[in-house]
Design a protein around this motif. Structure first.
Motif, mmCIF file in Angstrom:
data_model
loop_
_atom_site.group_PDB
_atom_site.id
_atom_site.type_symbol
_atom_site.label_atom_id
_atom_site.label_comp_id
_atom_site.label_asym_id
_atom_site.label_seq_id
_atom_site.Cartn_x
_atom_site.Cartn_y
_atom_site.Cartn_z
ATOM 1 N N GLN A 52 0.839 -1.199 0.000
ATOM 2 C CA GLN A 52 0.000 0.000 0.000
ATOM 3 C C GLN A 52 0.873 1.247 0.000
ATOM 4 N N ARG A 53 1.949 1.203 0.775
ATOM 5 C CA ARG A 53 2.857 2.353 0.812
ATOM 6 C C ARG A 53 3.506 2.573 -0.555
ATOM 7 N N ALA A 54 3.870 1.489 -1.233
ATOM 8 C CA ALA A 54 4.481 1.609 -2.553
ATOM 9 C C ALA A 54 3.489 2.131 -3.592
ATOM 10 N N TYR A 55 2.235 1.708 -3.488
ATOM 11 C CA TYR A 55 1.208 2.186 -4.418
ATOM 12 C C TYR A 55 0.856 3.649 -4.171
ATOM 13 N N GLY A 56 0.929 4.083 -2.911
ATOM 14 C CA GLY A 56 0.560 5.456 -2.600
ATOM 15 C C GLY A 56 -0.931 5.683 -2.514
ATOM 16 N N ARG A 57 -1.698 4.620 -2.397
ATOM 17 C CA ARG A 57 -3.144 4.738 -2.238
ATOM 18 C C ARG A 57 -3.653 3.502 -1.511
ATOM 19 N N SER A 58 -4.870 3.566 -1.020
ATOM 20 C CA SER A 58 -5.417 2.486 -0.204
ATOM 21 C C SER A 58 -5.712 1.248 -1.046
ATOM 22 N N ILE A 59 -5.113 0.109 -0.651
ATOM 23 C CA ILE A 59 -5.403 -1.174 -1.287
ATOM 24 C C ILE A 59 -5.590 -2.287 -0.245
ATOM 25 N N MET A 60 -5.435 -1.965 1.047
ATOM 26 C CA MET A 60 -5.499 -2.989 2.083
ATOM 27 C C MET A 60 -6.864 -3.671 2.161
ATOM 28 N N LEU A 61 -7.925 -2.899 1.964
ATOM 29 C CA LEU A 61 -9.258 -3.493 2.044
ATOM 30 C C LEU A 61 -9.468 -4.548 0.964
ATOM 31 N N GLY A 62 -8.808 -4.371 -0.175
ATOM 32 C CA GLY A 62 -8.905 -5.352 -1.241
ATOM 33 C C GLY A 62 -8.324 -6.700 -0.831
ATOM 34 N N PHE A 63 -7.207 -6.681 -0.115
ATOM 35 C CA PHE A 63 -6.617 -7.932 0.364
ATOM 36 C C PHE A 63 -7.558 -8.638 1.342
ATOM 37 N N HIS A 64 -8.141 -7.872 2.239
ATOM 38 C CA HIS A 64 -9.055 -8.474 3.211
ATOM 39 C C HIS A 64 -10.367 -8.909 2.551
ATOM 40 N N ALA A 65 -10.715 -8.274 1.426
ATOM 41 C CA ALA A 65 -11.862 -8.751 0.661
ATOM 42 C C ALA A 65 -11.573 -10.134 0.084
ATOM 43 N N ALA A 66 -10.324 -10.358 -0.348
ATOM 44 C CA ALA A 66 -9.936 -11.681 -0.842
ATOM 45 C C ALA A 66 -10.046 -12.716 0.271
ATOM 46 N N TYR A 67 -9.690 -12.319 1.493
ATOM 47 C CA TYR A 67 -9.842 -13.218 2.643
ATOM 48 C C TYR A 67 -11.320 -13.551 2.875
ATOM 49 N N SER A 68 -12.174 -12.550 2.807
ATOM 50 C CA SER A 68 -13.615 -12.786 2.985
ATOM 51 C C SER A 68 -14.155 -13.710 1.906
ATOM 52 N N LEU A 69 -13.704 -13.512 0.665
ATOM 53 C CA LEU A 69 -14.129 -14.388 -0.423
ATOM 54 C C LEU A 69 -13.689 -15.824 -0.155
ATOM 55 N N GLY A 70 -12.460 -15.969 0.339
ATOM 56 C CA GLY A 70 -11.984 -17.297 0.695
ATOM 57 C C GLY A 70 -12.805 -17.917 1.812
ATOM 58 N N GLY A 71 -13.196 -17.085 2.791
ATOM 59 C CA GLY A 71 -14.028 -17.578 3.875
ATOM 60 C C GLY A 71 -15.372 -18.090 3.380
ATOM 61 N N ILE A 72 -15.968 -17.367 2.430
ATOM 62 C CA ILE A 72 -17.244 -17.812 1.860
ATOM 63 C C ILE A 72 -17.055 -19.121 1.102
ATOM 64 N N ALA A 73 -15.967 -19.214 0.331
ATOM 65 C CA ALA A 73 -15.696 -20.445 -0.419
ATOM 66 C C ALA A 73 -15.450 -21.608 0.528
ATOM 67 N N GLY A 74 -14.664 -21.369 1.594
ATOM 68 C CA GLY A 74 -14.377 -22.429 2.548
ATOM 69 C C GLY A 74 -15.621 -22.899 3.278
ATOM 70 N N ALA A 75 -16.460 -21.962 3.691
ATOM 71 C CA ALA A 75 -17.697 -22.323 4.379
ATOM 72 C C ALA A 75 -18.624 -23.102 3.454
ATOM 73 N N SER A 76 -18.656 -22.736 2.183
ATOM 74 C CA SER A 76 -19.490 -23.446 1.215
ATOM 75 C C SER A 76 -18.982 -24.871 0.997
ATOM 76 N N LEU A 77 -17.664 -25.023 0.920
ATOM 77 C CA LEU A 77 -17.080 -26.358 0.773
ATOM 78 C C LEU A 77 -17.350 -27.207 2.016
ATOM 79 N N ALA A 78 -17.276 -26.573 3.179
ATOM 80 C CA ALA A 78 -17.559 -27.296 4.422
ATOM 81 C C ALA A 78 -19.019 -27.740 4.458
ATOM 82 N N TRP A 79 -19.926 -26.863 4.003
ATOM 83 C CA TRP A 79 -21.348 -27.238 3.948
ATOM 84 C C TRP A 79 -21.547 -28.438 3.021
ATOM 85 N N ALA A 80 -20.864 -28.421 1.868
ATOM 86 C CA ALA A 80 -20.996 -29.531 0.928
ATOM 87 C C ALA A 80 -20.483 -30.828 1.550
ATOM 88 N N GLY A 81 -19.345 -30.743 2.270
ATOM 89 C CA GLY A 81 -18.807 -31.928 2.917
ATOM 90 C C GLY A 81 -19.751 -32.493 3.955
#
Length: 417
Positions: free
Chosen positions: A125-154
C-alpha cells in the motif's frame, strides 16, 4: 519496484489472503465434526479452541523478531504451506494427541502467516501510494465464503474430514507455492530514530515499536474482533434461542455477515481514497454499533438478520485500516523497518479480541440475558470513535486515489538495490 512487480506482488498476496480465508473457514465450520472424530468432550473443547489464538499470538510476537533478519515474504512463503498441511493433519489423525499437535502447529503457523501477510500488504500500500489494504481483506472474505461453502458440501454429503480437506489442500498448496515467487517486499532497513516507534535498548538494539504509540490502534483492533467473534460464535444461537427462528434460518446471519463483509471491503478502498481512512472508520463504527443495537431489540428473526448484515458492512473496514494506520505511523517515525514490528504487535490484539469476545457474551448471556449481552460489544465498538484520530495520518497520503505507484527497485529478498 517496477509497476509490473507491484501488480504481480499484489495479485500473489491476494491469493495468499484468499487461501487463508478458505483454510480458516474449513477449520472453524467443521468443529463439530472434529469433536466427534476425536471424541473431544464439551468441557475440553474450549481449551482446544483457545489454544489456537494463544499460540497464534505467540507466533506473531516471534515473527516481529524474525523479520529483523529475513524478509516478511520469506516468512509467508513457509508459513502458508504449514497452515495448509496442519489443516490436513487435523483431518488425518486418529488419537487426541494428534489433533492437539495439528491444532498447535496450525495456531503457530497462522500467527506467522497473519503477521507477515499484513506486513506485505502495508508495504505494498505504501508503494502504491493509495489504499489497497481493504482489497486484500476482501480476498480473505471471499476465501471464507468459499471455505464455508465447501464445508457445507462436505457435511451435506457426509464426507469425512480427510476427503473434504484433501482436494482443497491439493489445489491451494501448489498455487500458494507458485504464487509466492512474486511476493514483493517494500522498503526495509534504515536508521533507528531516537524517538517514536523505533526505540533503542541496551547496546543499540532495536526493540521495534513503542507500545504507548500503538495502544489506541491495539484497542481498536481488540474491539473489532470482539464484535467479529460475537457474530461468528453467537449469531446462530441468538437467532434460534432468542428470536425463535428455525435451525436452517439460524445459519443465515453468519453467511449474510460474510457476504456483506466481502462487499464492504471490495468497495472500501474507494471510500478511503475519496474521504480518507478516518472518515471511513467512523462510518463503519457507527454502522456496526447500529447493527448491534438492531440485534439487541429485534422483534423477530429477519430483523436480527438485518442487524447482523449491518454489522458486516460496518466492521469490515476497521481491521484493514487499523493495520494500515500502524504501518503508516511507523514509517512516519523515519524507520521503514519499524512498520513490520508495528503490524506484528498489532496482530496480537486480533487474537486478544477473539479470546475475550465469545466468552464475554456467553457469560453475560447466561447471567443476564443475551439481548443485553449484545449491548456490551456495541458499547466497545462505539469506543473506536474515541481513537479515530489515529487514522488521520493516512488521509493526506491516500485521499483522491489518483497517485501512480511509487517506483522503487527492490531485490527478491526485499533489500534495496
Amino acid at each position: 519496484m517496477t509497476d509490473a512487480r507491484l501488480r504481480h506482488g499484489r495479485a500473489s498476496l491476494a491469493l495468499s489472503f484468499f487461501a487463508q480465508g478458505v483454510a480458516f473457514a474449513l477449520l472453524v465450520t467443521r468443529i463439530p465434526a472434529i469433536q466427534d472424530r476425536y471424541g473431544i468432550s464439551d468441557g475440553l473443547l474450549p481449551a482446544f479452541l483457545a489454544a489456537v489464538p494463544v499460540l497464534a499470538g505467540v507466533a506473531s510476537v516471534v515473527t516481529e523478531r524474525l523479520v529483523r533478519r529475513v524478509a516478511p515474504s520469506v516468512v509467508l512463503r513457509w508459513a502458508q504451506p504449514v497452515v495448509l498441511l496442519a489443516l490436513l493433519g487435523v483431518a488425518a489423525g486418529d488419537e487426541l494427541w494428534q489433533v492437539a499437535l495439528a491444532l498447535g502447529v496450525f495456531g503457530l503457523a497462522v500467527g506467522a502467516l497473519d503477521a507477515s501477510m499484513n506486513m506485505l500488504g502495508v508495504s505494498l500500500q505504501r508503494a502504491y501510494g493509495r489504499s489497497i489494504m481493504l482489497g486484500f481483506h476482501a480476498a480473505y472474505s471471499l476465501g471464507g465464503i468459499a471455505g464455508a461453502s465447501l464445508a457445507w458440501a462436505g457435511a451435506h454429503w457426509h464426507l469425512s474430514l480427510l476427503v473434504s480437506y484433501l482436494p482443497v489442500v491439493g489445489v491451494l498448496l501448489p498455487a500458494a507455492l507458485i504464487g509466492s515467487r512474486w511476493y514483493a517486499d517494500g522498503e526495509r532497513g534504515g536508521p533507528v530514530p531516537a524517538e517514536g516507534l523505533g526505540e533503542a535498548q541496551g547496546e543499540g538494539k532495536q526493540t521495534g515499536v513503542a507500545f504507548k504509540l500503538l495502544l489506541p490502534l491495539c484497542l481498536v483492533m481488540t474491539f473489532a474482533y470482539i464484535g467479529d467473534s460475537t457474530v461468528s460464535n453467537w449469531s446462530a444461537k441468538y437467532l434460534q434461542d432468542v428470536l425463535g427462528s428455525s435451525e436452517e434460518l439460524a445459519t443465515v446471519p453468519y453467511n449474510a455477515y460474510m457476504v456483506t463483509t466481502l462487499l464492504g471491503r471490495a468497495v472500501g478502498d474507494l471510500g478511503v481514497r475519496r474521504f480518507g481512512a478516518a472518515a471511513v472508520v467512523r462510518c463503519g463504527t457507527g454502522l456496526a454499533a447500529a447493527g448491534f443495537g438492531v440485534v439487541a431489540v429485534a422483534p423477530g428473526a429477519w430483523a436480527g438478520i438485518l442487524g447482523f448484515t449491518m454489522l458486516g458492512l460496518g466492521l469490515c473496514v476497521i481491521v484493514p485500516q487499523t493495520f494500515a494506520a500502524a504501518g503508516r505511523r511507523a514509517v512516519e517515525s523515519g524507520d521503514p523497518g519499524a512498520s513490520d514490528a508495528a503490524v506484528a504487535r498489532l496482530n496480537v490484539f486480533n487474537y486478544v479480541g477473539f479470546l475475550i469476545g465469545s466468552p464475554l457474551v456467553g457469560a453475560l448471556g447466561d447471567a443476564w440475558s443475551y439481548r443485553w449481552a449484545m449491548v456490551v460489544p456495541m458499547v466497545l465498538v462505539l469506543m473506536t470513535l474515541r481513537y479515530t484520530r489515529s487514522f488521520d495520518a493516512q488521509q493526506a497520503g491516500y485521499r483522491g486515489g489518483h497517485e501512480r505507484p511509487r517506483v522503487v527497485d527492490v531485490g527478491r529478498g526485499g533489500n534495496e538495490v
